[in-house]
Design a protein around this motif. Structure first.
Motif, PDB file in Angstrom:
ATOM      1  N   ALA A 296      45.434  39.856  58.753  1.00 18.13           N
ATOM      2  CA  ALA A 296      45.246  41.222  59.243  1.00 18.13           C
ATOM      3  C   ALA A 296      45.270  41.199  60.764  1.00 18.13           C
ATOM      4  O   ALA A 296      44.789  40.260  61.391  1.00 18.13           O
ATOM      5  CB  ALA A 296      43.922  41.788  58.747  1.00 18.13           C
ATOM      6  N   ALA A 297      45.842  42.263  61.357  1.00 18.66           N
ATOM      7  CA  ALA A 297      45.929  42.308  62.811  1.00 18.66           C
ATOM      8  C   ALA A 297      44.598  42.759  63.401  1.00 18.66           C
ATOM      9  O   ALA A 297      44.196  42.333  64.474  1.00 18.66           O
ATOM     10  CB  ALA A 297      47.026  43.269  63.226  1.00 18.66           C
ATOM     11  N   GLU A 298      43.909  43.626  62.687  1.00 20.80           N
ATOM     12  CA  GLU A 298      42.634  44.148  63.175  1.00 20.80           C
ATOM     13  C   GLU A 298      41.761  44.482  61.986  1.00 20.80           C
ATOM     14  O   GLU A 298      42.243  44.608  60.863  1.00 20.80           O
ATOM     15  CB  GLU A 298      42.857  45.430  63.996  1.00 20.80           C
ATOM     16  CG  GLU A 298      43.043  45.203  65.488  1.00 20.80           C
ATOM     17  CD  GLU A 298      41.751  44.841  66.217  1.00 20.80           C
ATOM     18  OE1 GLU A 298      40.659  44.903  65.617  1.00 20.80           O
ATOM     19  OE2 GLU A 298      41.852  44.491  67.416  1.00 20.80           O
ATOM     20  N   TYR A 299      40.496  44.669  62.264  1.00 21.12           N
ATOM     21  CA  TYR A 299      39.551  44.969  61.205  1.00 21.12           C
ATOM     22  C   TYR A 299      38.633  46.073  61.696  1.00 21.12           C
ATOM     23  O   TYR A 299      38.052  45.955  62.776  1.00 21.12           O
ATOM     24  CB  TYR A 299      38.747  43.707  60.893  1.00 21.12           C
ATOM     25  CG  TYR A 299      37.664  43.931  59.890  1.00 21.12           C
ATOM     26  CD1 TYR A 299      37.906  43.737  58.545  1.00 21.12           C
ATOM     27  CD2 TYR A 299      36.412  44.362  60.293  1.00 21.12           C
ATOM     28  CE1 TYR A 299      36.914  43.977  57.619  1.00 21.12           C
ATOM     29  CE2 TYR A 299      35.414  44.602  59.367  1.00 21.12           C
ATOM     30  CZ  TYR A 299      35.670  44.406  58.032  1.00 21.12           C
ATOM     31  OH  TYR A 299      34.699  44.641  57.118  1.00 21.12           O
ATOM     32  N   LEU A 300      38.514  47.151  60.935  1.00 22.38           N
ATOM     33  CA  LEU A 300      37.603  48.229  61.331  1.00 22.38           C
ATOM     34  C   LEU A 300      36.685  48.561  60.168  1.00 22.38           C
ATOM     35  O   LEU A 300      37.107  48.569  59.016  1.00 22.38           O
ATOM     36  CB  LEU A 300      38.390  49.490  61.701  1.00 22.38           C
ATOM     37  CG  LEU A 300      39.231  49.444  62.975  1.00 22.38           C
ATOM     38  CD1 LEU A 300      39.995  50.741  63.123  1.00 22.38           C
ATOM     39  CD2 LEU A 300      38.349  49.229  64.195  1.00 22.38           C
ATOM     40  N   GLU A 301      35.447  48.839  60.524  1.00 24.64           N
ATOM     41  CA  GLU A 301      34.488  49.101  59.465  1.00 24.64           C
ATOM     42  C   GLU A 301      34.398  50.604  59.193  1.00 24.64           C
ATOM     43  O   GLU A 301      34.568  51.410  60.089  1.00 24.64           O
ATOM     44  CB  GLU A 301      33.134  48.580  59.933  1.00 24.64           C
ATOM     45  CG  GLU A 301      32.267  48.143  58.797  1.00 24.64           C
ATOM     46  CD  GLU A 301      31.087  47.360  59.337  1.00 24.64           C
ATOM     47  OE1 GLU A 301      29.963  47.807  59.128  1.00 24.64           O
ATOM     48  OE2 GLU A 301      31.318  46.325  59.985  1.00 24.64           O
ATOM     49  N   LYS A 302      34.138  50.940  57.934  1.00 26.12           N
ATOM     50  CA  LYS A 302      33.945  52.343  57.577  1.00 26.12           C
ATOM     51  C   LYS A 302      32.471  52.701  57.695  1.00 26.12           C
ATOM     52  O   LYS A 302      31.645  51.840  57.493  1.00 26.12           O
ATOM     53  CB  LYS A 302      34.400  52.564  56.139  1.00 26.12           C
ATOM     54  CG  LYS A 302      35.901  52.730  56.005  1.00 26.12           C
ATOM     55  CD  LYS A 302      36.206  53.039  54.552  1.00 26.12           C
ATOM     56  CE  LYS A 302      37.659  53.420  54.365  1.00 26.12           C
ATOM     57  NZ  LYS A 302      37.932  53.744  52.959  1.00 26.12           N
ATOM     58  N   PRO A 303      32.029  53.897  57.977  1.00 26.87           N
ATOM     59  CA  PRO A 303      32.849  55.065  58.255  1.00 26.87           C
ATOM     60  C   PRO A 303      33.676  54.872  59.525  1.00 26.87           C
ATOM     61  O   PRO A 303      33.207  54.263  60.471  1.00 26.87           O
ATOM     62  CB  PRO A 303      31.821  56.174  58.462  1.00 26.87           C
ATOM     63  CG  PRO A 303      30.535  55.681  57.934  1.00 26.87           C
ATOM     64  CD  PRO A 303      30.592  54.206  57.962  1.00 26.87           C
ATOM     65  N   ILE A 304      34.879  55.429  59.480  1.00 27.01           N
ATOM     66  CA  ILE A 304      35.825  55.176  60.559  1.00 27.01           C
ATOM     67  C   ILE A 304      35.474  55.982  61.800  1.00 27.01           C
ATOM     68  O   ILE A 304      35.134  57.153  61.719  1.00 27.01           O
ATOM     69  CB  ILE A 304      37.238  55.596  60.097  1.00 27.01           C
ATOM     70  CG1 ILE A 304      37.570  54.905  58.788  1.00 27.01           C
ATOM     71  CG2 ILE A 304      38.267  55.313  61.160  1.00 27.01           C
ATOM     72  CD1 ILE A 304      38.522  55.695  57.947  1.00 27.01           C
ATOM     73  N   GLN A 305      35.563  55.306  62.943  1.00 27.63           N
ATOM     74  CA  GLN A 305      35.453  56.040  64.200  1.00 27.63           C
ATOM     75  C   GLN A 305      36.873  56.347  64.618  1.00 27.63           C
ATOM     76  O   GLN A 305      37.676  55.433  64.850  1.00 27.63           O
ATOM     77  CB  GLN A 305      34.790  55.183  65.257  1.00 27.63           C
ATOM     78  CG  GLN A 305      33.286  55.060  65.051  1.00 27.63           C
ATOM     79  CD  GLN A 305      32.704  54.110  66.050  1.00 27.63           C
ATOM     80  OE1 GLN A 305      33.071  52.946  66.091  1.00 27.63           O
ATOM     81  NE2 GLN A 305      31.810  54.613  66.867  1.00 27.63           N
ATOM     82  N   SER A 306      37.161  57.661  64.703  1.00 28.12           N
ATOM     83  CA  SER A 306      38.564  58.047  64.869  1.00 28.12           C
ATOM     84  C   SER A 306      39.183  57.472  66.139  1.00 28.12           C
ATOM     85  O   SER A 306      40.312  56.982  66.119  1.00 28.12           O
ATOM     86  CB  SER A 306      38.687  59.561  64.853  1.00 28.12           C
ATOM     87  OG  SER A 306      37.915  60.097  65.897  1.00 28.12           O
ATOM     88  N   ASP A 307      38.437  57.500  67.261  1.00 24.84           N
ATOM     89  CA  ASP A 307      39.075  57.050  68.506  1.00 24.84           C
ATOM     90  C   ASP A 307      39.364  55.556  68.474  1.00 24.84           C
ATOM     91  O   ASP A 307      40.367  55.086  69.004  1.00 24.84           O
ATOM     92  CB  ASP A 307      38.255  57.437  69.741  1.00 24.84           C
ATOM     93  CG  ASP A 307      36.782  57.228  69.546  1.00 24.84           C
ATOM     94  OD1 ASP A 307      36.384  56.900  68.400  1.00 24.84           O
ATOM     95  OD2 ASP A 307      36.015  57.377  70.516  1.00 24.84           O
ATOM     96  N   ARG A 308      38.493  54.814  67.809  1.00 25.51           N
ATOM     97  CA  ARG A 308      38.701  53.373  67.700  1.00 25.51           C
ATOM     98  C   ARG A 308      39.956  53.082  66.874  1.00 25.51           C
ATOM     99  O   ARG A 308      40.770  52.250  67.228  1.00 25.51           O
ATOM    100  CB  ARG A 308      37.456  52.790  67.025  1.00 25.51           C
ATOM    101  CG  ARG A 308      37.367  51.317  67.015  1.00 25.51           C
ATOM    102  CD  ARG A 308      36.792  50.790  68.311  1.00 25.51           C
ATOM    103  NE  ARG A 308      36.821  49.332  68.281  1.00 25.51           N
ATOM    104  CZ  ARG A 308      35.754  48.590  68.039  1.00 25.51           C
ATOM    105  NH1 ARG A 308      34.591  49.150  67.864  1.00 25.51           N
ATOM    106  NH2 ARG A 308      35.854  47.284  68.010  1.00 25.51           N
ATOM    107  N   LEU A 309      40.085  53.832  65.777  1.00 21.96           N
ATOM    108  CA  LEU A 309      41.250  53.660  64.907  1.00 21.96           C
ATOM    109  C   LEU A 309      42.530  53.941  65.686  1.00 21.96           C
ATOM    110  O   LEU A 309      43.489  53.163  65.655  1.00 21.96           O
ATOM    111  CB  LEU A 309      41.136  54.610  63.702  1.00 21.96           C
ATOM    112  CG  LEU A 309      42.394  54.691  62.834  1.00 21.96           C
ATOM    113  CD1 LEU A 309      42.552  53.443  61.998  1.00 21.96           C
ATOM    114  CD2 LEU A 309      42.358  55.912  61.934  1.00 21.96           C
TER     115      LEU A 309
END
Ligand code: ADP
Length: 733
Positions: A582-595
């Motif tokens: 994976a290129a990146e990993y983001l945790e939910k709930p999603i922070q829109s600006d980070r995404l």
């Protein structure tokens, strides 16, 4: 006279024999008892008159009779041997010693006779004592193994044998390496015991059956503190661990189930409040803000529960990135500005300049700071001051939060960091809380090689501090791309929940991305092959396949291997995601600006000139970034020389704005590196400096295109940057 002498000697001998504390027997070569003293008479319960003259079997001990006959057979070469025997209720230890050719006094011709001499000790008390001790040891459910000073296994109780198997029983009396005994690799704790240290470790054995065992090794010391060996106690914790795991799984499942609907609730409320669903009136705004606030609280509570279960099951994964703790502290303080004002509390920050970075996970350390600041405000009901300090102390950075609140008693201070602990008072009850925060803080800090502690005076206030190690030079991040980027990239959003997929779509469409959606693994694979999107966002929980398998398949398939995948997940599995490509990993709930930031950086097609801003002063970087973006530039921000070089490698900037005095790698070094490599030599560098120039390195500085002196006007800089770029364009033309 000779007779008289003999008589006296015999009498003396008789007295010696009668008075001896040990039993004494002499057996002749014909196995007949020749001599027996009173003590032996009592020990064997056989009258001397009856025994003397009878064969050795008269004593009623098979062991002695056997040993005597063997000794007689061996004759000359016979060795002394120790024999244990039970006669009646007595435990006797006998030393059976063959002798040869002792002259029989008084007999004619000095005839010599071979035979056996036996000394007998009554060990009844000793044996009973040992049996009692062994019965006690055998009755405990915990296993016990005793090793002698030379490593010989001296004793193993039945529980130890049942836990580790018969090999332990066979090991008694032999020198067996610790690792063999426990079936466990690793450092031998008996070495530590030798140095007087106690150790505790947990091992998992599969034979004779699956068990988790807590092994404690304790040194055994003699009266003069000499090392006698060590005692190893084995405690079966299989059931505890299973229950703990079940509890963790339960908490984690429930939390996930709660998080999924919350992601939608929070996301859509945020969108409405952002005006995405048209204008809303003041009352709607107020009501929705309450919904937003409470869903945030719910998210926080679920996060706490998940954190605890992750920490306890060892599933928490922490990043190790260089952190400017001053920035993290400023961010955390900003979050609480309004709350503190409302509570009549003055928030003070004391942050020095020029602090080296610490190593840690930005989000998690931010979480720790926010927890401490939130507590400081929460437990200062009468107003007052909360002070946040960050300072360097040898090889660590210490952050502390001091309040002038209710304080904590010495007794409570000891337990503060344990799970669910809350000081019991009417005030704390009124304030409310779960008692989880500090325990999470402690785990987070300690997992990153740090330490956390509290000092407090009741009624005066408290200071909570934590120390983190300074970041080693090799930890460098690639800065995000910001600013106008070429829109029109395509993102494939994979999520089994249509609501969440719609939400992600909305976030991305708003920033100019095309979005296609897939709700299952099979669909995702097909869409990815067919459309070749620029980025895939993937929730690893899918109905038809395991999301991680899908990630693996995407990376294995030639046609999709190059598409960067961003894992969006509630399953905190950053390590696994990254391993699988994976290129990146983001945790939910999603922070829109980070995404959006992540997707922007990955798609990375800047449509306008890219300026790389490098300065360790965040305020300067921010204002420059804003101004340049306003002028239509794309920007990338780096906060030290190492980050700058990383950025240059990832994407060649059209112009670089560079500060000279920076931690890790300074501006001179950056100029040197950029100017010495063929592919980056052409990048114009605008040097921004407030300090005196380093005379010795002035020739390096000469390679830069421009110099600007601080303090400067951001708008003026933007103009200079444009000039530099035009000049270069003209030069190229
Ligand atoms: P919570 O605040 O949710 O109860 P924490 O783990 O954050 O849980 O704190 C545990 C307890 O420590 C609190 O209940 C409170 O009694 C005490 N405590 C924490 N911070 C402070 C502080 N700054 N001043 C006084 N007491 C504190």
């Amino acid at each position: 006279m000779a007779d008289e002498g003999n008589r006296r000697r015999n009498h003396g001998l008789r007295m010696l024999l009668a008075g001896a504390g040990e039993g004494l027997l002499v057996i002749g070569a014909d196995a007949v008892v020749r001599l027996m003293n009173e003590t032996a008479e009592e020990m064997f319960g056989v009258k001397r008159a009856e025994a003397v003259g009878s064969e050795v079997e008269v004593l009623g001990s098979r062991e002695i009779a056997g040993s005597v006959r063997k000794g007689l057979e061996a004759g000359k070469g016979g060795r002394a041997r120790s024999v244990r025997t039970e006669v009646g209720s007595r435990h006797l230890t006998c030393m059976v010693r063959p002798f040869e050719g002792v002259p029989v006094e008084g007999d004619e011709g000095d005839e010599a006779e071979d035979g056996v001499a036996i000394t007998i000790r009554d060990d009844t008390e000793l044996v009973e004592c040992r049996e009692r001790a062994e019965a006690v040891l055998a009755s405990t459910g915990d296993g016990l193994i005793v090793l002698d000073a030379d490593g010989t296994v001296g004793y193993a109780n039945p529980a130890a044998v049942s836990m580790l198997g018969a090999k332990v029983k066979r090991a008694v009396g032999r020198q067996v390496p610790f690792a063999t005994l426990l079936g466990e690799e690793g450092e031998d704790p008996t070495e530590a015991a030798r140095c007087g240290e106690r150790t505790v470790r947990e091992i998992v054995v599969e034979k004779p059956e699956h068990r988790v065992i807590e092994v404690r090794t304790n040194p055994v010391k003699g009266r003069h503190d000499e090392y006698l060996g060590c005692a190893i106690s084995l405690h079966d914790v299989t059931a505890e661990r299973e229950i703990a795991q079940m509890k963790n799984e339960f908490v984690s499942t429930v939390s996930h189930e709660l998080r999924t609907p919350l992601t939608s609730i929070k996301g859509y409320v945020d969108l409405i409040l952002d005006g995405e669903a048209g204008e809303i009136n003041e009352i709607q705004q107020e009501f929705l803000s309450i919904v937003q606030e409470n869903s945030d609280r719910l998210v926080a509570l679920i996060n706490d529960m998940l954190d605890i279960s992750r920490i306890e099951s060892g599933r928490i994964r922490l990043k190790r990135e260089p952190l400017q703790l001053v920035d993290v502290a400023l961010g955390a303080v900003e979050t609480f500005r309004t709350l503190a004002e409302g509570a009549g509390i003055e928030l003070v920050v004391k942050l020095p300049e020029d602090l080296p970075k610490a190593a840690g996970d930005r989000d998690r350390i931010g979480q720790v700071m926010m927890n401490l600041i939130s507590n400081a405000i929460k437990y200062s009901p009468g107003g007052g001051t909360v002070t946040v300090r960050v300072r360097k102390d040898r090889d660590r950075i210490i952050t502390s939060v001091t309040d002038t609140g209710i304080g904590i008693s010495k007794k409570d201070q000891k337990k503060l960091f344990s799970k669910f602990y809350r000081v019991d008072s009417s005030l704390t009850r009124e304030i409310g809380g779960t008692g989880l925060g500090l325990s999470i803080c402690k785990s987070i800090v300690e997992l990153q090689g740090g330490r956390i502690w509290a000092r407090s005076e009741e009624g005066e206030g408290s200071t909570f501090s934590f120390a983190l190690p300074i970041a080693p030079a090799e930890l460098i991040r690639t800065p995000y791309l910001q600013g106008p980027l070429e829109g029109g990239g395509t993102v494939l959003v994979v999520d089994r929940s249509p609501e969440v997929a719609d939400l992600v779509e909305k976030y991305l469409r708003k920033r100019g991305y095309e979005v296609i959606k897939a709700y299952s693994g099979a669909e995702a694979m097909r869409q990815a092959r067919e459309h070749r999107p620029d980025v895939i966002t993937l929730d690893v929980i899918l109905d038809d396949v395991d999301g991680f398998d899908l990630l693996g398949r995407l990376k294995d398939d030639e046609s999709t291997a190059d598409i960067p995948v961003v894992v969006l997940s509630i399953v905190c599995d950053e390590g696994k995601s990254c391993r699988l490509g994976a290129a990146e990993y983001l945790e939910k709930p999603i922070q829109s600006d980070r995404l959006v930031q992540v997707v922007n950086s990955l798609v990375g097609k800047v449509s306008s000139p890219l300026a790389l801003i490098v300065d360790d002063d965040r305020a300067i970087v921010d204002v420059l970034a804003k101004t340049l973006r306003g002028k239509g530039f794309a920007v990338q921000c780096a906060y030290d020389g190492a980050e700058a070089m990383q950025a240059v490698k990832a994407q060649k900037p059209d112009v670089m704005l560079l500060d000279l005095k920076m931690p890790v790698k300074d501006g001179y070094q950056v100029i040197q590196e950029v100017k010495s490599a063929e592919e980056t030599r052409g990048i114009p560098i605008v040097v921004m400096t407030a300090h005196r120039i380093d005379r010795e390195r002035i020739d390096i500085l000469a390679q830069a295109s421009e110099q600007i002196h601080k303090p400067f006007d951001a708008a003026a800089i933007a103009e200079r940057v444009e000039e530099v770029l035009t000049k270069r364009a003209e030069g190229a033309a």
